[in-house]
Design an enzyme around this catalytic site. Structure first.
Site, PDB file in Angstrom:
ATOM      1  N   HIS A  10       6.534 -27.067   2.865  1.00 48.45           N
ATOM      2  CA  HIS A  10       5.736 -28.141   2.271  1.00 48.45           C
ATOM      3  C   HIS A  10       4.645 -27.580   1.363  1.00 48.45           C
ATOM      4  O   HIS A  10       3.691 -28.288   1.036  1.00 48.45           O
ATOM      5  CB  HIS A  10       5.132 -29.008   3.379  1.00 48.45           C
ATOM      6  CG  HIS A  10       6.172 -29.677   4.217  1.00 48.45           C
ATOM      7  ND1 HIS A  10       6.690 -30.918   3.922  1.00 48.45           N
ATOM      8  CD2 HIS A  10       6.830 -29.253   5.333  1.00 48.45           C
ATOM      9  CE1 HIS A  10       7.603 -31.237   4.819  1.00 48.45           C
ATOM     10  NE2 HIS A  10       7.712 -30.245   5.685  1.00 48.45           N
ATOM     11  N   GLU A  68       0.836  -1.200   0.000  1.00 47.89           N
ATOM     12  CA  GLU A  68       0.000   0.000   0.000  1.00 47.89           C
ATOM     13  C   GLU A  68       0.873   1.253   0.000  1.00 47.89           C
ATOM     14  O   GLU A  68       0.503   2.284  -0.568  1.00 47.89           O
ATOM     15  CB  GLU A  68      -0.942  -0.010   1.207  1.00 47.89           C
ATOM     16  CG  GLU A  68      -2.121   0.940   1.060  1.00 47.89           C
ATOM     17  CD  GLU A  68      -3.208   0.692   2.096  1.00 47.89           C
ATOM     18  OE1 GLU A  68      -4.174  -0.027   1.798  1.00 47.89           O
ATOM     19  OE2 GLU A  68      -3.082   1.212   3.221  1.00 47.89           O
ATOM     20  N   LYS A  86     -13.664   1.862  -3.861  1.00 46.37           N
ATOM     21  CA  LYS A  86     -14.704   2.239  -2.891  1.00 46.37           C
ATOM     22  C   LYS A  86     -15.820   3.030  -3.573  1.00 46.37           C
ATOM     23  O   LYS A  86     -17.006   2.798  -3.336  1.00 46.37           O
ATOM     24  CB  LYS A  86     -14.097   3.094  -1.767  1.00 46.37           C
ATOM     25  CG  LYS A  86     -13.163   2.368  -0.825  1.00 46.37           C
ATOM     26  CD  LYS A  86     -12.676   3.354   0.234  1.00 46.37           C
ATOM     27  CE  LYS A  86     -11.666   2.734   1.163  1.00 46.37           C
ATOM     28  NZ  LYS A  86     -11.177   3.710   2.161  1.00 46.37           N
TER      29      LYS A  86
END
Length: 549
Positions: free
Chosen positions: A386, A355, A514
């Site tokens: 793994h 960000e 937004k």
């Protein structure tokens, strides 16, 4: 601030020429040719933390050119500007002063002709008094019960940071049950509400602006749930608290003025865990441990501010990161904490780094023609071994990695920690030095395999190595050491952004989604269509609406 693109500097040209010479040199050769390599390329911080950067594809000459880059872009001036309260967040006309929240010397920091340390200390005292009352059972709910549950409602920095620290410092946790709700998906809040009793629960609404849709939507739903049981608006005073810079919106929500813990616009959301947004941390580990957490961060702040370029840990790590993204062409960096309590550390710095430095416009408002922030990812060891280490060992991409581990575990169960730390050491060794064709051939011959089998399997067992890593060994994950480690990464991100000539403290890319989301919500909810949508979005909306008939 020096607003110069770093690829226009002499240091960049020197690094570019130098890269051509060393790009194919193997770490095996770098270590073989210099027996003092570890000593030269490692730093110990306060006898608590070792930073080993010797397994990087750098030489003495590389480091000289990288340090010249930091000097030519005048990083030290940038540091002084930030610490002095200069408005280095130019696009929002704000100072960047999260360092003030952990200024343990109480050095005056003047902003708009006021010493902001007076307000910082007053807030800390308020947080201290409240947290002690809750922890000691003196703060009662609406039926007179002591508090057992704390629900933090926030998103981004108001969630990722506090949640990460609360988990990392779980060994210091008291009796309070901590819950974090961030996602606007109703499932997140619903599952938490199933576990708690309204009579002994407090809600912390953490939102700098008190307008963040996810947070306010969750807060209203939590409030509705609570009032269903209490049946009395006045009972909110015992159970709802705001951590916000927007006093007016918090009051309109129904929060008592005394229950508002202040935030300032000079604290960025992704650095807010040091502020009132860290109240859940204080409630979890107590004020004394929270103070030690601040102390550790302050110690790293002092190191960052006062230490010369060559021994400055955040500056060195930032330069090495830029070396890989802009010369080797690496696109990602991985963070692997070998400590299960630190399982959210990578996610937190994924937000903090991406960000901050996920930008493509320089400080002059021009499009950039070089790489800026890397993609950050990671999981705790040994789980990652793994899952995805295979690609790092034998894939086609260069992925610089940070390995972090404590010398002492909080849970030294039998020989578990020794096995964990053995994996830590082994992985950085394997990534650096690999396994050559000759060594594999020798082992296969010793195993008495026939020639055909050896010829068939040999190419697949080769690990090329030469994958760079930083190793950070910490004596123990304590509040102090965690504070220092977080501050180290914060300052690394700042230096990267400063050298790359970008503004690291805004996030305008987040805002567009937004805005579009609100337009679409209005269309879905009350059939107000403000604009025409592209064919794909229109098709998706129509498919969704076909089920709503």
């Amino acid at each position: 601030m020096k607003n110069i693109n770093f690829n226009n500097t002499q240091s960049y040209q020197d690094l570019k020429n130098h890269f051509r010479k060393i790009k194919n040199i193997h770490l095996r050769d770098l270590f073989a040719s210099d027996l003092n390599r570890f000593k030269k390329f490692s730093i110990i911080f306060e006898n608590e933390m070792l930073i080993d950067f010797s397994k990087n594809r750098i030489t003495d000459e590389t480091l000289i050119y990288l340090l010249n880059l930091a000097k030519e872009t005048d990083v030290k001036s940038g540091i002084k500007l930030m610490f002095s309260g200069a408005k280095i967040n130019k696009t929002e006309n704000r100072s960047v002063l999260h360092i003030a929240l952990r200024n343990r010397t109480n050095r005056p920091i003047i902003l708009n002709n006021c010493n902001i340390m007076l307000e910082v200390n007053a807030l800390l005292e308020k947080m201290k008094n409240f947290s002690k009352m809750v922890i000691h059972g003196e703060w009662k709910g609406y039926t007179g019960k002591s508090i057992s549950n704390v629900v933090n409602i926030g998103i981004g920095g108001s969630d990722l940071g506090p949640y990460m620290v609360t988990e990392a410092l779980r060994p210091y946790k008291n009796h309070l049950n901590m819950y974090y709700v961030s996602n606007i998906d109703g499932t997140h809040l619903t599952e938490v509400l199933k576990k708690i009793n309204p009579e002994n629960t407090i809600f912390l609404i953490a939102s700098k602006t008190f307008t963040t849709d996810e947070t306010i939507t969750n807060a209203h739903s939590a409030k509705k749930w609570f009032l269903h049981y209490s049946q009395d608006q006045s009972t909110l005073d015992k159970h709802f608290f705001a951590l916000s810079a927007n006093i007016k919106n918090a009051l309109n929500f129904g929060i008592n003025i005394n229950n508002i813990f202040k935030f300032w616009d000079w604290v960025g959301g992704r650095f807010s865990l040091w502020s009132s947004a860290g109240l859940s941390i204080m409630l979890s580990i107590g004020f004394d441990n929270f103070e030690k957490f601040l102390d550790g961060a302050h110690a790293m702040d002092n190191h960052f501010y006062h230490t010369n370029y060559k021994e400055n840990i955040p500056i060195l790590l930032a330069l090495i990161s830029i070396w890989y993204t802009n010369f080797f062409g690496s696109e990602t960096e991985a963070i692997f904490p070998y400590d299960q309590y630190m399982h959210r550390f990578s996610a937190y710095f994924q937000q903090s780094n991406m960000e901050s430095n996920g930008k493509s416009i320089n400080r002059n408002g021009q499009r950039i023609n070089y790489q800026t922030g890397p993609i950050i990812w990671g999981e705790p060891g040994t789980n990652g071994q793994h899952a995805f280490y295979q690609l790092i060992h034998q894939g086609t991409r260069l992925i610089p990695c940070d390995f972090i581990a404590p010398v002492f575990s909080h849970n030294d169960l039998n020989n578990h920690h020794m096995k964990l730390i053995s994996n830590f050491f082994a992985q950085t060794q394997a990534l650096a030095f690999g396994q050559s064709r000759d060594s594999i051939l020798h082992r296969l011959i010793l195993s008495k395999k026939n020639q055909d089998d050896i010829k068939r399997i040999l190419p697949f067992k080769i690990c090329k190595g030469n994958q760079p890593t930083n190793s950070i060994l910490i004596r123990k994950i304590t509040p102090y050491n965690l504070g220092a480690l977080i501050a180290l990464y914060e300052h690394k991100i700042f230096v990267q952004g400063y050298i790359l000539n970008i503004f690291s403290f805004d996030q305008w890319g987040v805002e567009l989604g937004k805005e579009l989301s609100q337009n679409i919500y209005n269309y879905l909810n009350i059939n107000i269509k403000n604009k025409s949508y592209d064919a794909s979005t229109e098709g998706l909306i129509n498919f969704y609406k076909s089920f709503m008939i």
